[in-house]
Design a protein around this motif. Structure first.
Motif, PDB file in Angstrom:
ATOM      1  N   ARG A  26       0.861  -1.230   0.081  1.00  0.00           N
ATOM      2  CA  ARG A  26       0.040  -0.110  -0.026  1.00  0.00           C
ATOM      3  C   ARG A  26       0.964   1.248  -0.154  1.00  0.00           C
ATOM      4  O   ARG A  26       0.568   2.392  -0.662  1.00  0.00           O
ATOM      5  CB  ARG A  26      -1.043   0.020   1.375  1.00  0.00           C
ATOM      6  N   ALA A  27       2.091   1.110   0.616  1.00  0.00           N
ATOM      7  CA  ALA A  27       2.936   2.398   0.724  1.00  0.00           C
ATOM      8  C   ALA A  27       3.846   2.431  -0.292  1.00  0.00           C
ATOM      9  O   ALA A  27       4.623   3.500  -0.502  1.00  0.00           O
ATOM     10  CB  ALA A  27       3.598   2.407   2.198  1.00  0.00           C
ATOM     11  N   ARG A  28       3.960   1.464  -1.312  1.00  0.00           N
ATOM     12  CA  ARG A  28       4.652   1.543  -2.233  1.00  0.00           C
ATOM     13  C   ARG A  28       4.574   2.932  -3.295  1.00  0.00           C
ATOM     14  O   ARG A  28       3.729   3.326  -3.706  1.00  0.00           O
ATOM     15  CB  ARG A  28       4.593   0.561  -3.348  1.00  0.00           C
ATOM     16  N   PRO A  53      -0.007   3.519  -5.553  1.00  0.00           N
ATOM     17  CA  PRO A  53      -0.960   2.652  -6.558  1.00  0.00           C
ATOM     18  C   PRO A  53      -2.175   3.276  -6.126  1.00  0.00           C
ATOM     19  O   PRO A  53      -2.317   3.368  -4.590  1.00  0.00           O
ATOM     20  CB  PRO A  53      -0.370   1.283  -6.187  1.00  0.00           C
ATOM     21  N   LEU A  54      -3.230   2.742  -6.917  1.00  0.00           N
ATOM     22  CA  LEU A  54      -4.779   3.126  -6.483  1.00  0.00           C
ATOM     23  C   LEU A  54      -5.294   2.156  -5.691  1.00  0.00           C
ATOM     24  O   LEU A  54      -5.071   0.888  -6.169  1.00  0.00           O
ATOM     25  CB  LEU A  54      -5.652   3.443  -7.553  1.00  0.00           C
ATOM     26  N   VAL A  55      -5.686   2.200  -4.414  1.00  0.00           N
ATOM     27  CA  VAL A  55      -6.168   1.035  -3.537  1.00  0.00           C
ATOM     28  C   VAL A  55      -7.629   1.378  -3.256  1.00  0.00           C
ATOM     29  O   VAL A  55      -8.224   0.792  -2.668  1.00  0.00           O
ATOM     30  CB  VAL A  55      -5.487   0.930  -2.206  1.00  0.00           C
ATOM     31  N   ARG A  56      -8.215   2.580  -3.874  1.00  0.00           N
ATOM     32  CA  ARG A  56      -9.349   2.818  -3.722  1.00  0.00           C
ATOM     33  C   ARG A  56     -10.026   3.578  -4.933  1.00  0.00           C
ATOM     34  O   ARG A  56      -9.124   4.311  -5.687  1.00  0.00           O
ATOM     35  CB  ARG A  56      -9.652   3.655  -2.129  1.00  0.00           C
ATOM     36  N   LEU A 165      -3.413   5.341 -13.215  1.00  0.00           N
ATOM     37  CA  LEU A 165      -2.314   4.696 -13.000  1.00  0.00           C
ATOM     38  C   LEU A 165      -1.783   4.696 -11.390  1.00  0.00           C
ATOM     39  O   LEU A 165      -1.256   3.765 -10.942  1.00  0.00           O
ATOM     40  CB  LEU A 165      -1.268   4.987 -13.794  1.00  0.00           C
ATOM     41  N   GLY A 166      -2.203   5.752 -10.940  1.00  0.00           N
ATOM     42  CA  GLY A 166      -1.659   6.030  -9.729  1.00  0.00           C
ATOM     43  C   GLY A 166      -2.373   7.334  -8.900  1.00  0.00           C
ATOM     44  O   GLY A 166      -2.821   8.208  -9.681  1.00  0.00           O
ATOM     45  N   LEU A 167      -2.092   7.555  -7.723  1.00  0.00           N
ATOM     46  CA  LEU A 167      -2.409   8.791  -6.833  1.00  0.00           C
ATOM     47  C   LEU A 167      -1.529   9.420  -6.556  1.00  0.00           C
ATOM     48  O   LEU A 167      -0.541   9.012  -5.815  1.00  0.00           O
ATOM     49  CB  LEU A 167      -3.368   8.315  -5.524  1.00  0.00           C
ATOM     50  N   VAL A 168      -1.115  10.849  -6.749  1.00  0.00           N
ATOM     51  CA  VAL A 168      -0.231  11.675  -6.217  1.00  0.00           C
ATOM     52  C   VAL A 168      -0.315  11.831  -4.796  1.00  0.00           C
ATOM     53  O   VAL A 168      -1.421  12.339  -4.282  1.00  0.00           O
ATOM     54  CB  VAL A 168      -0.007  12.935  -7.009  1.00  0.00           C
ATOM     55  N   ARG A 169       0.660  11.546  -4.059  1.00  0.00           N
ATOM     56  CA  ARG A 169       0.759  11.383  -2.564  1.00  0.00           C
ATOM     57  C   ARG A 169       1.280  12.760  -2.207  1.00  0.00           C
ATOM     58  O   ARG A 169       0.720  13.561  -1.095  1.00  0.00           O
ATOM     59  CB  ARG A 169       1.262  10.331  -1.860  1.00  0.00           C
ATOM     60  N   PHE A 170       2.465  12.932  -2.568  1.00  0.00           N
ATOM     61  CA  PHE A 170       2.865  14.370  -2.127  1.00  0.00           C
ATOM     62  C   PHE A 170       4.130  14.655  -3.267  1.00  0.00           C
ATOM     63  O   PHE A 170       4.534  14.103  -4.073  1.00  0.00           O
ATOM     64  CB  PHE A 170       3.721  14.224  -0.589  1.00  0.00           C
TER      65      PHE A 170
END
Length: 182
Positions: A26-28, A53-56, A165-170
């Motif tokens: 999840r934290a990758r 990665p999108l987990v939701r 493809l993914g979620l921008v975290r920071f």
């Protein structure tokens, strides 16, 4: 009695390993370099971001990385170019429309299901141009924050859930611009 304790300890260890594996997955985070100005002022060219990665399913306002289809120019937005290699165009955009919603962009303002949606993140005044569409069950509308300089859902239409493809975290570089996303 001793056999029960050993089995219990083994099951506990297995559970801890499974939980640790899920937490790591999840934290990758994947690094990505912002190369265009379509997300200014939120993200600047040359900034580095961490993408998870999108987990939701994404929520309205989330910044996502999208595999952007190339258009062949056929109406209404064109069809995906079959010669495109998978993943050769990745863009960062903001989710503004969710599956099943009716989205309208008129006079620069965003409306979802008839209600205005505030967009405090926009660069400057909203741009002109109109768009009205109803999103399918697995479609999202993504737009850039700097609408005048963005190629986005107004150009290539809604994107499917599989194209997210993914979620921008920071953002992590340059340090003076550190801000948490998502």
């Amino acid at each position: 009695m001793r056999r029960t304790i050993v089995l219990g300890a083994g099951a506990l260890a297995l559970g801890v390993l499974a939980a640790a594996g899920l937490a790591v997955r999840r934290a990758r985070l994947e690094p990505m370099l912002v190369s265009g100005g379509s997300m200014q002022p939120t993200l600047d060219p040359g900034q580095r971001i961490a993408v998870a990665p999108l987990v939701r399913p994404p929520a309205r306002g989330d910044l996502v990385v999208v595999a952007r289809p190339r258009s062949t120019g056929a109406p209404p937005w064109g069809s995906p170019d079959p010669s495109r290699a998978t993943g050769d165009l990745e863009v960062v955009k903001r989710v503004v429309g969710l599956p099943g919603e009716r989205v309208r962009l008129a006079a620069g303002g965003l409306e979802v299901d008839g209600a205005p949606v505030p967009e405090p993140y926009l660069a400057g005044p909203p741009t002109s141009g109109e768009l009205e569409l109803e999103l399918g069950p697995a479609q999202y509308l993504v737009l850039g924050d700097h609408r005048a300089a963005s190629t986005d859902g107004r150009d290539f239409g809604p994107v499917g859930a599989d194209d997210l493809l993914g979620l921008v975290r920071f953002a992590y570089w340059p340090p003076r611009r550190l801000r948490r996303r998502g």
